[in-house]
Design an enzyme around this catalytic site. Structure first.
Site, PDB file in Angstrom:
ATOM      1  N   CYS A 241      -1.181   1.093  -3.022  1.00 27.81           N
ATOM      2  CA  CYS A 241      -2.201   2.057  -3.454  1.00 27.81           C
ATOM      3  C   CYS A 241      -2.821   2.766  -2.253  1.00 27.81           C
ATOM      4  O   CYS A 241      -2.868   3.995  -2.214  1.00 27.81           O
ATOM      5  CB  CYS A 241      -3.284   1.365  -4.276  1.00 27.81           C
ATOM      6  N   HIS A 242      -3.332   1.999  -1.293  1.00 32.66           N
ATOM      7  CA  HIS A 242      -4.007   2.642  -0.167  1.00 32.66           C
ATOM      8  C   HIS A 242      -3.574   2.093   1.176  1.00 32.66           C
ATOM      9  O   HIS A 242      -4.248   2.258   2.177  1.00 32.66           O
ATOM     10  CB  HIS A 242      -5.528   2.527  -0.322  1.00 32.66           C
ATOM     11  N   GLY A 243      -2.401   1.385   1.193  1.00 29.56           N
ATOM     12  CA  GLY A 243      -1.798   0.986   2.451  1.00 29.56           C
ATOM     13  C   GLY A 243      -2.491  -0.135   3.200  1.00 29.56           C
ATOM     14  O   GLY A 243      -2.723  -0.028   4.402  1.00 29.56           O
TER      15      GLY A 243
END
Lengths: 416, 180
Positions: B144-146
């Protein structure tokens, strides 16, 4: 009862809102500043407040019950058991909701009878009365559909019997019932639409209640003496006088509700509703909730399908015509010596109909039901008009203050 | 407004007391009335009854990871190979965003048990299935956001603020754990 000239509010927040949206003065313009209210209202006038509170209780408990209830033929019954056994305080929410409906109807019947005794429906309050009857009709629909939701035997067969009323309509009857059911018998589609409407209608009631209150405050409350308020001397502010007076009745209602909920939660319900709905087996004795019994008795008294349905509808619809069927100009039964007796006979008649509604429709109870049904209608279409014409009312007091103040003591005595 | 003519001696503390007492009693009553409504939205008893889960560890080969469901949440169980354990133990605590020693995150070194929910915004990190990205530190990677997690499930890189949570569990035998 206008609000008077633009008012300066002390509270800064109210001033801020009022400048941008004059909602406070709009409310005041409707109900009048400080809500001047006839000063002789007795406890029977508290029922409007009780009803408002009952509606709020039903909506609040209903919203939370809806978070756990599943409107599906296969799961509804179990989801109600889940509410009763597993959901935190689910039993409380459900029992308050179920018994709250009874409180609601008890209060609405007393409210209607109050109106009938004191002639609250007479000019200029006919529309107020009509709006009230509309609320009553929507209430009945809401209660009926709510009763179906637990999907027990009584739920299922009540749904079947009541929806079948529409099959009495010539030509299109069967088509209408099929449409109402969403199938060829009461089933999951029926339950789901009932659930949808059961959630919607209370908000409709809330909206119509605001109209009811609006119409009420145009000419103000009627009162036990039945003559209009003439001067400031005849009124007192609603708050704190009536808020405190009605608070005691609200407290009493809560005690009754709490007693039912905590000690006899199923006193008013039927054991057959603890059995899951079975479309292959009708219970031996189908009985509606107590608040529908008189109307149910009327339905069963007519030995004809269409006739029964028509009279059932007419027994409620006739209330709309009450302001014109009662030909007397005197509002309060206190000054109507003849009507006063017929009023109590009417109350007795409705109680008898209620008793008949709970019996098997045969033998003596069927005969009594027919006589009581005949009298029910006779009260409206024969007795009310004729009593109005022939009755000699007692002299009315000059004003509301008169029988209360010392100088009016003689009049007050005559009024008793 | 409705004001009653003040009776001498009735104004003041006595009336104040009645006001305060009435308002306090109403507040308590309102609180008592509201609580059943609020509490009805908490997990019901049937939900709480499913709050524990037993997992048999025998079929999990070394180096294999499995996902089980506990309280409707994914739980990662990693049968770690010795190399991975060494890697996890070798990290200096100063390099960590949420410093915690590997020994504090496991009960038995070869078994790493984690709640498989990224501590950033609740996605499920990749790395459980063969071929998925493991991130720069050989653990898990949240798509999703690394966020990158290491072989002890600790946050090493990316926006997540905390290490992957370790659920409460216990070994009820050498080959079985109970979650919850």
């Amino acid at each position: 009862m206008a609000g008077g000239p633009a008012r300066q509010y002390n509270n800064r927040l109210i001033r801020w809102v009022e400048y941008r949206m004059p909602i406070f003065s709009a409310v005041e313009a409707t109900i009048g500043r400080d809500m001047p209210t006839p000063k002789n209202l007795n406890y029977w006038w508290s029922l409007g407040s009780v009803l408002f509170l009952a509606l709020i209780i039903q909506i609040a408990t209903g919203i939370f019950l809806a978070m756990h209830y599943i409107p599906n033929g296969a799961m509804a019954f179990d989801s109600v058991e889940q509410i009763m056994r597993n959901v935190n305080y689910g039993w409380l929410l459900r029992y308050v909701h179920a018994n709250g409906a009874s409180l609601f109807f008890a209060a609405v019947y007393l409210h209607i009878l109050r109106g009938m005794y004191y002639g609250s429906y007479k000019a200029p309050r006919e529309l107020l009365w009509i709006i009230g009857v509309v609320i009553f009709v929507v209430m009945m629909a809401t209660a009926f559909m709510g009763y179906v939701l637990p999907w027990g035997q009584m739920s299922f067969w009540a749904a079947t019997v009541i929806t079948n009323l529409f099959s009495a309509i010539p030509l299109v009857g069967n088509g209408i019932t099929t449409w109402l059911w969403g199938g060829f018998a009461v089933d999951s589609p029926t339950l789901q639409r009932f659930y949808s409407l059961h959630y919607l209608l209370p908000f409709v009631i809330f909206g119509i209640s605001l109209l009811h209150v609006w119409a009420l405050h145009v000419h103000g409350s009627s009162n036990p003496v039945g003559i209009s308020t003439r001067s400031k001397q005849d009124t007192i502010p609603y708050h704190p006088y009536y808020t405190s007076k009605y608070m005691s009745v609200i407290g009493l209602s809560f005690i009754v509700l709490a007693f039912l909920v905590f000690y006899e939660p199923n006193f008013l319900s039927h054991p057959d509703n603890f059995k899951p709905a079975d479309p292959l087996q009708t219970p031996a004795n189908i009985v509606p909730e107590w608040y529908f019994l008189p109307f149910y008795a009327i339905l069963r008294s007519i030995p004809d399908k269409l006739g029964g349905v028509v009279m059932f509808g007419a027994s409620i619809a006739i209330l709309f015509l009450l302001p014109w069927l009662d030909t007397s100009r005197v509002r309060s039964a206190r000054f109507r010596p003849t009507y006063r007796y017929f009023f109590w006979i009417f109350v007795l008649d409705v109680i008898i109909l209620g008793w008949v509604g709970a019996q098997h429709p045969e033998g003596a109870s069927l005969l009594i039901g027919r006589l009581a049904t005949a009298y029910y209608f006779a009260h409206f279409v024969i007795i009310l008009p004729f009593v109005g014409w022939f009755e000699r009312p007692r002299p009315l007091p000059e004003s509301i203050s008169k029988p209360v103040l010392k100088s009016g003591a003689a009049v007050a005595e005559a009024a008793e | 407004m409705a004001t009653t003519a003040p009776h001498p001696g009735e104004e003041g503390p006595r009336r104040d007391f009645i006001f305060v007492a009435a308002i306090s009693a109403s507040a308590v009553g309102a609180g008592l009335a509201v609580w059943p409504f609020v509490n009805s939205m908490n997990p019901s008893r049937d939900v709480l009854a499913e709050a524990t889960a037993e997992v048999d560890l025998t079929p999990i080969e070394e180096g294999q990871r499995i996902t089980v469901l506990w309280r409707k949440k994914p739980v990662f169980i990693d049968h770690r190979a010795p190399a991975k354990i060494e890697e996890a133990e070798g990290v200096a605590l100063g390099d960590l965003k949420d410093p915690q020693a590997d020994a504090d995150r496991v009960q038995r070194k070869e078994w790493l048990v984690l709640i498989g929910i990224c501590t950033h915004l609740g996605c499920i990190p990749q790395g459980q299935r063969v071929g998925e990205r493991l991130g720069d530190f050989g653990g898990w990677f949240c798509p999703c956001h690394g966020s990158h997690y290491d072989t002890s499930g600790r946050i090493r890189k990316g926006p997540a603020p905390k290490n992957l949570d370790v659920p409460p569990y216990s070994f009820i035998s050498d080959t079985t754990i109970q979650l919850g």
